[in-house]
Enzyme design. Structure first.
Site, PDB file in Angstrom:
ATOM      1  CG  PHE A 280      -1.762   1.029   1.366  1.00 51.61           C
ATOM      2  CD1 PHE A 280      -2.579   1.485   0.422  1.00 51.61           C
ATOM      3  CD2 PHE A 280      -1.670   1.975   2.602  1.00 51.61           C
ATOM      4  CE1 PHE A 280      -3.583   2.368   0.140  1.00 51.61           C
ATOM      5  CE2 PHE A 280      -2.903   3.060   2.363  1.00 51.61           C
ATOM      6  CZ  PHE A 280      -3.457   3.649   1.069  1.00 51.61           C
TER       7      PHE A 280
ATOM      8  N   GLY B 111      -8.114   0.278  10.599  1.00 51.25           N
ATOM      9  CA  GLY B 111      -6.783   1.831  10.214  1.00 51.25           C
ATOM     10  C   GLY B 111      -5.606   1.343   9.035  1.00 51.25           C
ATOM     11  N   GLY B 112      -5.842   3.000   8.417  1.00 49.37           N
ATOM     12  CA  GLY B 112      -4.625   2.699   7.591  1.00 49.37           C
ATOM     13  C   GLY B 112      -4.702   1.880   6.385  1.00 49.37           C
ATOM     14  CG  ASP B 113      -2.455  -0.999   3.966  1.00 51.57           C
ATOM     15  OD1 ASP B 113      -2.330  -0.531   5.490  1.00 51.57           O
ATOM     16  OD2 ASP B 113      -1.679  -1.403   3.679  1.00 51.57           O
ATOM     17  CD  GLU B 114      -4.545  -4.409  10.551  1.00 54.55           C
ATOM     18  OE1 GLU B 114      -3.719  -5.661  10.381  1.00 54.55           O
ATOM     19  OE2 GLU B 114      -4.498  -4.165  11.326  1.00 54.55           O
TER      20      GLU B 114
END
Length: 242
Positions: free
Chosen positions: A120, A157-160
């Site tokens: 990512f 959160g983020g790309d999770e």
């Protein structure tokens, strides 16, 4: 004042209940939620203090409804991801805790999938933050489309991301979902990206954090084998490719 002479409003329901007159006051404004009505058995002029009383009650209801709606909006914002609209970590933990409690009472099983976009950081560098956000939104839409109606898709959160699957019979139910998570094309012409998936299934008494940790560790095992893979954290099952 007199139902029989009223021409502005339909009065069939009043007639059906033998009502001769009444007062109607709107509840709320922009929008109007409804109407508070007080009815009389026989036609008669309405008194000023009666209209004032019904209006005061409607005003109290309007204020209460506005406060409830404001609290609901605030709660929704506190429990949902602003980018994708998905439940956030807090709401995911609430639902996971409830699912584990039900499983403990019924002897059922609960599964969690942790999904992480591959590379990512490189995607963000190539497409910019707007392109990265588009990829996350696209993945969120894809995850929503492959789960069961009872499942929860959340952004940790983020790309999770996380998928909670309550009441599963075993790993096969969750693997079927993992198999349906195909590559994600974040933007036409930019090429597809893949996601690594970790799966944890439990029938034992574990905490929400432990179950997510198991799925997270499985996700990193999947990522280590190459992009677009999934791995299972389960005593009698081994990881496999996606």
């Amino acid at each position: 004042p007199d139902r029989a002479r009223e021409r502005r409003f339909a009065t069939a329901d009043m007639a059906a209940h033998g009502l001769g007159g009444g007062i109607g006051v709107p509840i709320g404004h922009d929008p109007i939620w409804g109407v508070l009505t007080a009815h009389f058995a026989r036609p008669r002029p309405t008194r000023e203090h009666e209209v004032a009383f019904v209006s005061a009650v409607a005003a109290v209801l309007s204020t209460a409804l506005e406060r409830i709606e404001a609290e609901e909006r605030l709660r929704h914002r506190s429990l949902h991801d602003p980018l994708t609209g998905l439940p956030n970590r807090t709401l995911a933990l609430e639902r996971l805790n409830a699912a584990l409690d039900r499983a403990a009472r019924t002897g059922g099983r609960v599964a969690v999938l942790v999904i992480d976009l591959d590379n990512f950081r490189h995607l963000n560098a190539r497409l910019g933050h707007a392109g990265g956000d588009a990829a996350l939104i696209r993945l969120a839409d894809r995850l929503r489309s492959v789960v069961r109606p009872t499942d929860t898709v959340a952004r940790l959160g983020g790309d999770e991301f996380l998928i909670l699957c309550p009441a599963v019979t075993g790993p096969a139910d969750v693997i079927a979902i993992a198999d349906r998570i195909a590559t994600v094309d974040p933007h036409p012409g930019d090429g597809p990206i893949t996601a690594s998936i970790g799966i944890a299934v439990t029938g034992a008494a574990v905490s929400p954090h432990e179950l997510i940790h198991h799925a997270d560790r499985a996700m990193y095992r999947a990522k280590a084998t190459g992009p677009g893979q999934y791995a299972l954290h389960h005593p009698d099952t081994h990881g496999t490719g996606l």
